[in-house]
Write a protein that holds these residues in place. Structure first.
Motif, mmCIF file in Angstrom:
data_model
loop_
_atom_site.group_PDB
_atom_site.id
_atom_site.type_symbol
_atom_site.label_atom_id
_atom_site.label_comp_id
_atom_site.label_asym_id
_atom_site.label_seq_id
_atom_site.Cartn_x
_atom_site.Cartn_y
_atom_site.Cartn_z
ATOM 1 N N PHE A 185 34.557 31.971 42.666
ATOM 2 C CA PHE A 185 34.962 33.311 43.092
ATOM 3 C C PHE A 185 34.628 34.321 41.987
ATOM 4 C CE2 PHE A 185 38.720 32.116 46.111
ATOM 5 C CZ PHE A 185 37.888 31.238 46.777
ATOM 6 N N THR A 186 34.316 35.541 42.412
ATOM 7 C CA THR A 186 34.062 36.623 41.468
ATOM 8 C C THR A 186 34.785 37.876 41.937
ATOM 9 O OG1 THR A 186 31.867 35.743 40.943
ATOM 10 C CG2 THR A 186 32.318 38.027 40.332
ATOM 11 N N ILE A 187 35.615 38.409 41.062
ATOM 12 C CA ILE A 187 36.280 39.673 41.351
ATOM 13 C C ILE A 187 35.495 40.801 40.700
ATOM 14 C CG2 ILE A 187 37.835 39.489 39.353
ATOM 15 C CD1 ILE A 187 40.005 40.858 41.069
ATOM 16 N N ASN A 213 37.144 43.281 32.214
ATOM 17 C CA ASN A 213 37.866 42.030 31.969
ATOM 18 C C ASN A 213 38.343 41.432 33.276
ATOM 19 O OD1 ASN A 213 38.168 42.012 28.873
ATOM 20 N ND2 ASN A 213 38.879 44.049 29.448
ATOM 21 N N THR A 214 38.231 40.123 33.380
ATOM 22 C CA THR A 214 38.672 39.426 34.578
ATOM 23 C C THR A 214 39.397 38.146 34.205
ATOM 24 O OG1 THR A 214 36.566 38.240 34.767
ATOM 25 C CG2 THR A 214 36.782 40.300 36.006
ATOM 26 N N ARG A 215 40.182 37.663 35.140
ATOM 27 C CA ARG A 215 40.882 36.393 34.956
ATOM 28 C C ARG A 215 40.968 35.697 36.299
ATOM 29 N NH1 ARG A 215 45.893 34.863 31.089
ATOM 30 N NH2 ARG A 215 46.176 32.723 31.841
ATOM 31 N N TYR A 216 40.878 34.360 36.276
ATOM 32 C CA TYR A 216 40.894 33.569 37.502
ATOM 33 C C TYR A 216 41.846 32.392 37.371
ATOM 34 C CZ TYR A 216 36.509 36.047 38.349
ATOM 35 O OH TYR A 216 35.559 37.018 38.523
ATOM 36 N N THR A 217 42.385 31.987 38.485
ATOM 37 C CA THR A 217 43.100 30.732 38.479
ATOM 38 C C THR A 217 42.077 29.601 38.402
ATOM 39 O OG1 THR A 217 44.865 29.498 39.587
ATOM 40 C CG2 THR A 217 43.137 30.388 40.991
ATOM 41 N N PHE A 232 48.512 33.449 42.549
ATOM 42 C CA PHE A 232 47.509 34.307 41.920
ATOM 43 C C PHE A 232 46.126 33.701 42.098
ATOM 44 C CE2 PHE A 232 45.619 37.005 38.790
ATOM 45 C CZ PHE A 232 44.759 36.195 38.053
ATOM 46 N N VAL A 233 45.138 34.548 42.372
ATOM 47 C CA VAL A 233 43.759 34.087 42.497
ATOM 48 C C VAL A 233 42.894 34.679 41.384
ATOM 49 C CG1 VAL A 233 41.698 34.078 43.945
ATOM 50 C CG2 VAL A 233 43.959 33.809 44.990
ATOM 51 N N ALA A 234 42.908 36.008 41.259
ATOM 52 C CA ALA A 234 42.033 36.669 40.293
ATOM 53 C C ALA A 234 42.568 38.057 40.005
ATOM 54 C CB ALA A 234 40.606 36.751 40.817
ATOM 55 N N ALA A 235 42.187 38.582 38.846
ATOM 56 C CA ALA A 235 42.571 39.941 38.485
ATOM 57 C C ALA A 235 41.461 40.578 37.674
ATOM 58 C CB ALA A 235 43.881 39.954 37.706
ATOM 59 N N ILE A 236 41.460 41.911 37.680
ATOM 60 C CA ILE A 236 40.435 42.665 36.973
ATOM 61 C C ILE A 236 41.076 43.877 36.314
ATOM 62 C CG2 ILE A 236 39.810 44.016 39.028
ATOM 63 C CD1 ILE A 236 36.859 43.755 38.072
ATOM 64 N N SER A 237 40.594 44.206 35.135
ATOM 65 C CA SER A 237 41.148 45.334 34.400
ATOM 66 C C SER A 237 40.697 46.659 35.003
ATOM 67 C CB SER A 237 40.712 45.258 32.934
ATOM 68 O OG SER A 237 39.297 45.315 32.842
ATOM 69 N N ARG A 238 41.271 47.734 34.525
ATOM 70 C CA ARG A 238 41.020 49.061 35.094
ATOM 71 C C ARG A 238 39.548 49.434 35.058
ATOM 72 N NH1 ARG A 238 46.019 52.131 31.953
ATOM 73 N NH2 ARG A 238 47.581 50.571 32.523
ATOM 74 N N SER A 239 38.901 49.096 33.961
ATOM 75 C CA SER A 239 37.489 49.452 33.820
ATOM 76 C C SER A 239 36.561 48.454 34.492
ATOM 77 C CB SER A 239 37.124 49.527 32.338
ATOM 78 O OG SER A 239 37.192 48.226 31.756
ATOM 79 N N GLY A 240 37.095 47.286 34.805
ATOM 80 C CA GLY A 240 36.277 46.219 35.361
ATOM 81 C C GLY A 240 35.670 45.320 34.308
#
Length: 121
Positions: A67-69, A56-60, A46-54
């Motif tokens: 990095f920015t998702i 919320n984000t999470r990173y390793t 896993f590197v990064a994730a973003i919620s449906r609306s954008g």
């Protein structure tokens, strides 16, 4: 949902790349989106994730601050801006849809084909 990742390439240590993942269909905004990577001889991580609306984000941990998702639901596209790249970031990067943004280990239903990022030392 069909996903098409692009933007990979060869970059020197300290350089930047921006990956894009274009999604087909009109349901893109319903999905949390993630980026994963797989280095040679290693498991996918896993590197990064973003919620449906954008919102919320999470990173390793290894990419936090570099990095920015982000996503543009009007364009059905999710991005991964990668700065201060290191040789250990070398991997095939995959975008994915359908998981849960705050659970890095969640199952994602749809995957793109991957784009290769190579960071030279």
């Amino acid at each position: 949902v069909q996903l098409q990742a692009s933007g990979g390439g060869l970059v020197q240590t300290g350089g930047s790349l921006k990956l894009s993942c274009a999604a087909s269909g009109r349901t893109f905004s319903r999905y949390d989106m993630g980026w994963f990577r797989q280095a040679p001889g290693k498991e996918r991580e896993f590197v990064a994730a973003i919620s449906r609306s954008g919102g919320n984000t999470r990173y390793t941990d290894s990419v936090k601050g570099r990095f920015t998702i982000s996503r543009d639901n009007a364009k059905n596209t999710v991005y991964l801006q990668m700065n201060s790249l290191k040789p250990e970031d070398t991997a095939v990067y995959y975008c994915a849809a359908g998981g849960t943004w705050y659970l890095p280990g969640s199952d994602y239903d749809y995957w793109g084909q991957g784009t290769l990022v190579t960071v030279s030392s």
